[in-house]
Write an enzyme that holds these catalytic residues in place. Structure first.
Site, mmCIF file in Angstrom:
data_model
loop_
_atom_site.group_PDB
_atom_site.id
_atom_site.type_symbol
_atom_site.label_atom_id
_atom_site.label_comp_id
_atom_site.label_asym_id
_atom_site.label_seq_id
_atom_site.Cartn_x
_atom_site.Cartn_y
_atom_site.Cartn_z
ATOM 1 N N THR A 111 15.558 42.959 42.045
ATOM 2 C CA THR A 111 14.106 43.611 42.590
ATOM 3 C C THR A 111 14.433 43.956 44.275
ATOM 4 O OG1 THR A 111 12.718 42.135 41.911
ATOM 5 C CG2 THR A 111 11.818 42.656 43.057
ATOM 6 N N ASN A 152 13.345 45.887 36.280
ATOM 7 C CA ASN A 152 13.900 45.774 35.027
ATOM 8 C C ASN A 152 14.606 47.103 33.704
ATOM 9 O OD1 ASN A 152 13.365 43.427 36.224
ATOM 10 N ND2 ASN A 152 11.994 43.265 34.801
ATOM 11 N N THR A 197 65.149 40.319 25.536
ATOM 12 C CA THR A 197 63.910 39.142 24.889
ATOM 13 C C THR A 197 63.729 37.649 25.217
ATOM 14 O OG1 THR A 197 65.050 38.726 22.874
ATOM 15 C CG2 THR A 197 63.935 40.659 23.041
ATOM 16 N N SER A 329 60.631 39.923 55.248
ATOM 17 C CA SER A 329 60.388 38.686 55.562
ATOM 18 C C SER A 329 60.389 37.856 57.454
ATOM 19 C CB SER A 329 61.809 37.680 55.139
ATOM 20 O OG SER A 329 61.497 36.485 56.358
ATOM 21 N N SER A 330 60.029 36.721 57.591
ATOM 22 C CA SER A 330 60.283 36.680 59.050
ATOM 23 C C SER A 330 61.273 35.862 59.569
ATOM 24 C CB SER A 330 59.130 35.747 59.553
ATOM 25 O OG SER A 330 58.622 34.449 59.036
ATOM 26 N N LYS A 335 65.631 41.122 54.393
ATOM 27 C CA LYS A 335 65.143 41.251 52.937
ATOM 28 C C LYS A 335 64.160 41.990 52.807
ATOM 29 C CE LYS A 335 62.935 37.162 50.392
ATOM 30 N NZ LYS A 335 61.984 37.748 49.833
#
Length: 480
Positions: A111, A152, A197, A329-330, A335
């Protein structure tokens, strides 16, 4: 911390009245008292209606269709109809979207959303009629903009129409991503590698076959998603008003308003077969959400594979290289992480969660209405939006830039114990098992051991190991 709506202080106000009394409404806004109450009540997701432009535009189309139908039937004055129509067209053109401020999650079965639309459209219309905002005696949000309607029937209709618009973008994103995988499949078609697999060496294949499979599994979803949208989202309960019986409408209104909506939206909208059932039944959303989940799950699996295939670079599989998007990375210099597939994985998880929420909300309806539609709408639009963005991101920032380490793929295949499977029809299962075991124990190559034991001569072995003979069924076996 959750960021909620910013209730800024304004210097001038207008007084508006509703069932609960009067309130000061900032004079510069186009929404009214009922929208203001909803803003104050529902500080939940922090996601306003305006976050989904397709939903806002769809609601404006619904309101335009209702005004034109009521005017054509002689129930709405032409001047008012024209004001409503122009207001809706301006919204559809992208104006006033910032005035759709109610939180996507709300009580009241939508509503507040319907009244937000009614009030904004009324006040835009009032200005075009040279009246001030809030002078509803000239154009009323309820009596005029909401004529022959209920939340509605207008709210679920706008949800379906908005999802149709969003769905078109989703299909385009899926189609482009599929095409991108096809391009890579062709590019990598000559690169022999080892299939796997259960994360163990299996049998040879080409990298192109692997990427073609990515394309194929996604392509399978295109016609299904298109069919679900065409069959489910176009059927609406507009004209059913409160519970689907059409109370407070002209007997001619229901068919006419849906026809008007189809013309305005350009979508093949039609009336639901049973308006009472359509008013409370959320099954269509459950089905569409399930399809979105299916595509998200497939996409997540593909991203898992991309992360595995690019793992390393020195200690992993390292058969492909993903485009480097940012330092990873820090603390670890050099990386680079597979951030794009990782982000897509997380989007898939959210879509799966959205599907659970939609399922629970769809089940939670009682009798002639499902009051949980706001959550359903929020999560449906969220899933489609996120899935479209994720596919575009994956294509643009990852798939298009993938390169292959062809020599490494070939070396892994040649050194794999799994290569013995290709020799099994020619040297027998017992010999193959023994050779595989010996290769594992000694670290020597399968081919080296086969040659050493004179199980196959060089000519036969060369024929067996031709790439085209290892990656597809053979018409006939070579003689041993």
């Amino acid at each position: 911390m959750c960021i909620l709506f910013d209730m800024s202080i304004n210097k001038s106000y207008r007084i508006e009245k509703d069932l609960l009394g009067t309130k000061e409404v900032p004079d510069d806004v186009y929404y009214g008292v009922q929208t203001l109450r909803a803003i104050e009540n529902f500080r939940l997701s922090g996601i306003p209606l305006s976050h989904y432009p397709d939903f806002v535009n769809a609601f404006a189309m619904v309101k335009q269709a209702t005004a034109q139908a009521n005017c054509e039937l002689g129930h709405l004055a032409k001047e008012k109809c024209e004001a409503i129509k122009k207001a809706c067209q301006r919204i559809i053109a992208g104006e006033f979207h910032d005035q759709f401020v109610v939180d996507m999650i709300q009580g009241g079965a939508g509503t507040s959303t319907n009244m937000n639309a009614n009030e904004v459209i009324a006040n835009i219309g009032l200005e075009s009629m040279n009246h001030a905002k809030g002078e509803y005696q000239y154009l009323d949000p309820n009596n005029d903009v909401n004529m022959s309607q209920s939340t509605n029937d207008t709210y679920p209709t706008a949800i379906r129409l908005g999802l149709l618009f969003s769905h078109e973008s989703l299909l385009a994103s899926l189609d482009k991503l599929t095409a991108s995988f096809v391009v890579k499949a062709n590019e990598f078609d000559h690169i022999l590698k080892m299939g796997r697999t259960q994360l163990q060496d299996a049998v040879p294949m080409t990298l192109g076959q692997e990427f073609k499979a990515f394309a194929s599994t996604l392509a399978d979803d295109l016609p299904l998603l298109r069919s679900v949208a065409a069959n489910l989202l176009t059927a609406v309960n507009l004209g059913g008003t409160a519970i689907g019986t059409g109370i407070n409408t002209d007997p001619r209104y229901q068919q006419l308003v849906v026809k008007k909506l189809a013309e305005i939206s350009g979508q093949p909208m039609k009336s639901s077969f049973d308006l009472v059932a359509a008013t409370y039944d959320m099954g269509d959303f459950v089905l569409l959400s399930g399809m979105l989940k299916r595509t998200a799950v497939k996409l997540s699996k593909i991203c898992n594979d991309l992360r595995l295939l690019s793992s390393g670079p020195r200690t992993g599989i390292n058969e492909i290289n993903l485009p480097a998007r940012q330092p990873g990375s820090s603390i670890m210099p050099g990386k680079v992480n597979p951030v794009i597939p990782e982000a897509v994985n997380q989007i898939a998880f959210e879509i799966i969660g959205n599907d659970v929420a939609i399922t629970m909300a769809s089940e939670a309806g009682q009798l002639q209405l499902n009051v949980m539609e706001p959550l359903i709408a929020y999560k449906m639009f969220d899933s489609i939006c996120l899935l479209s963005r994720a596919m575009d991101m994956l294509r643009e920032l990852c798939i298009d830039g993938i390169t292959a380490n062809a020599a490494h793929c070939s070396a892994l295949a040649e050194n794999s114990i799994g290569l013995v499977t290709a020799l099994n029809p020619f040297i027998g299962y017992a010999n193959s098992t023994r050779i595989a075991k010996k290769a594992l124990e000694t670290g020597r190559g399968v081919l080296e051991l086969v040659k050493e034991e004179n199980l196959l001569d060089e000519k036969v072995l060369a024929d067996i190991l031709r790439p085209e003979n290892m990656i597809a069924p053979r018409l006939e076996s070579v003689s041993v």
